[in-house]
Design a protein around this motif. Structure first.
Motif, PDB file in Angstrom:
ATOM      1  N   GLU A   1      -2.121  -5.003  -4.825  1.00 31.40           N
ATOM      2  CA  GLU A   1      -2.687  -3.524  -4.433  1.00 31.40           C
ATOM      3  C   GLU A   1      -3.088  -2.772  -5.505  1.00 31.40           C
ATOM      4  O   GLU A   1      -3.773  -1.694  -5.617  1.00 31.40           O
ATOM      5  N   THR A   2      -2.507  -3.105  -6.883  1.00 30.34           N
ATOM      6  CA  THR A   2      -2.853  -2.154  -7.969  1.00 30.34           C
ATOM      7  C   THR A   2      -4.387  -2.094  -8.303  1.00 30.34           C
ATOM      8  O   THR A   2      -4.906  -1.412  -9.041  1.00 30.34           O
TER       9      THR A   2
ATOM     10  N   GLU B   1       1.410   6.476  -6.948  1.00 33.61           N
ATOM     11  CA  GLU B   1       0.199   7.265  -7.438  1.00 33.61           C
ATOM     12  C   GLU B   1       0.436   8.941  -7.221  1.00 33.61           C
ATOM     13  O   GLU B   1       0.022   9.704  -7.733  1.00 33.61           O
TER      14      GLU B   1
ATOM     15  N   SER C   1      -5.910   0.970  -6.727  1.00 32.06           N
ATOM     16  CA  SER C   1      -5.327   2.100  -7.072  1.00 32.06           C
ATOM     17  C   SER C   1      -6.164   3.288  -7.589  1.00 32.06           C
ATOM     18  O   SER C   1      -7.142   2.558  -8.361  1.00 32.06           O
ATOM     19  N   SER C   2      -6.015   4.544  -7.205  1.00 32.73           N
ATOM     20  CA  SER C   2      -6.948   5.413  -7.929  1.00 32.73           C
ATOM     21  C   SER C   2      -6.489   5.767  -9.528  1.00 32.73           C
ATOM     22  O   SER C   2      -7.343   6.393 -10.016  1.00 32.73           O
TER      23      SER C   2
ATOM     24  N   LEU D   1       2.448   1.565  -3.599  1.00 32.87           N
ATOM     25  CA  LEU D   1       1.558   2.039  -4.670  1.00 32.87           C
ATOM     26  C   LEU D   1       1.198   3.337  -4.453  1.00 32.87           C
ATOM     27  O   LEU D   1       1.079   4.271  -5.507  1.00 32.87           O
ATOM     28  N   LYS D   2       0.845   3.736  -3.134  1.00 31.80           N
ATOM     29  CA  LYS D   2       0.383   5.168  -2.955  1.00 31.80           C
ATOM     30  C   LYS D   2       1.385   6.169  -2.960  1.00 31.80           C
ATOM     31  O   LYS D   2       1.065   7.233  -3.718  1.00 31.80           O
TER      32      LYS D   2
ATOM     33  N   LYS E   1       0.714  -1.076  -0.009  1.00 35.18           N
ATOM     34  CA  LYS E   1       0.090  -0.053  -0.049  1.00 35.18           C
ATOM     35  C   LYS E   1       0.838   1.276  -0.325  1.00 35.18           C
ATOM     36  O   LYS E   1       0.581   2.227  -0.796  1.00 35.18           O
TER      37      LYS E   1
END
Length: 279
Positions: A98-99, A73, A102-103, A69-70, A66
């Motif tokens: 986790e992708t 992002e 993702s936003s 990936l954050k 997390k």
């Protein structure tokens, strides 16, 4: 009227990224992360300040995924990442999972960096939809056993061991697994055209370069290759078959703040097949 597809777009790809498993990984707490950016990460991940700044190597795999990936992002515009830890596929499964939360659309290509019996460093990347064991950790481990790393992939000092297979054998084994190989940092001492025996008129690893599966090389972030090496990869050296190759740049990141610091613009769908199209 049916919706028109936008077609392939130019996106930033960084295909050599290490996680916290790398021996030389640097945690965010030791970086120049600003107070504002730290607060953004705390808010976005739900992790504590200590988990982000001092416990990054101790938190569980899901929390680290997390955080990873954050960070991508919030602070990069990278669309595709190749995860290429030396001699291990751990962390890949949690990152791919986790992708899905993702936003924005981020693709993780599972991979591993290995060294051939000649000492050449190779990035082996695979299609995330085509693993051959229960998960990517197990799949990469099985792949490493095929490369002769059957009794552990690291020595007592936690340094990655070389494969018992030649570069040509690694190219073939990777191809049979549906993957592709990128020869990493080609101008260094563990690269395809190492400094010690490739310059103008050099002849390092001619047979490896002429192999039909040698199709992509990683060129330096900055600085110039020797004229001899540049001529080889541009297809201007008859010793090497006048064969040109696809050239990419990668960050070789060993900390989150380095991800995307060097990348390649690729016009393709952000998939493994998109990568294959550039060769």
């Amino acid at each position: 009227m049916s919706e028109c597809k936008r077609g392939s777009e130019w996106r930033k790809w960084d295909l050599q990224v290490q996680t916290r498993l790398d021996q030389n990984y640097v945690c965010l707490g030791n970086s120049s992360l600003s107070t504002t950016d730290l607060q953004k990460l705390i808010t976005a991940t739900g992790l504590t300040k200590n988990e982000i700044t001092s416990q990054e190597k101790e938190i569980d795999a899901q929390k680290y995924a997390k955080l990873f990936l954050k960070y991508v992002e919030l602070f990069t515009d990278i669309s595709v990442l190749g995860i290429t830890n030396h001699n291990t596929g751990l962390e890949i499964d949690a990152l791919i999972d986790e992708t899905k939360r993702s936003s924005r659309e981020i693709t993780i290509l599972p991979g591993v960096e290995v060294a051939s019996s000649q000492g050449l460093h190779i990035l082996c990347l695979f299609d995330p939809d085509k693993m051959w064991r229960n998960d990517w950790a197990e799949s990469v481990d099985h792949f490493l056993t095929e490369l002769g790393l059957t009794n552990g992939a690291f020595n007592a000092q936690n340094q990655p061991l070389n494969s018992t297979k030649t570069a040509q054998e690694i190219l073939d084994i990777t191809y049979k697994k549906g993957g592709l190989c990128i020869f990493a940092h080609i101008g260094t001492d563990n690269g395809l055209f190492k400094f010690s025996n490739t310059a103008n008129g050099g002849n390092a690893h001619i047979s490896v370069y002429k192999d039909k599966l040698c199709q992509i090389v990683q060129i330096p972030h900055s600085g110039n290759l020797s004229t001899g090496v540049q001529n080889i990869i541009d297809g201007k050296d008859p010793q090497y078959g006048n064969k040109s190759t696809t050239k990419i740049k990668c960050s070789d990141a060993r900390k989150l703040t380095d991800i995307g610091s060097c990348f390649t613009w690729i016009k393709a769908d952000q998939t493994f097949n998109g990568l294959k199209q550039i060769i």
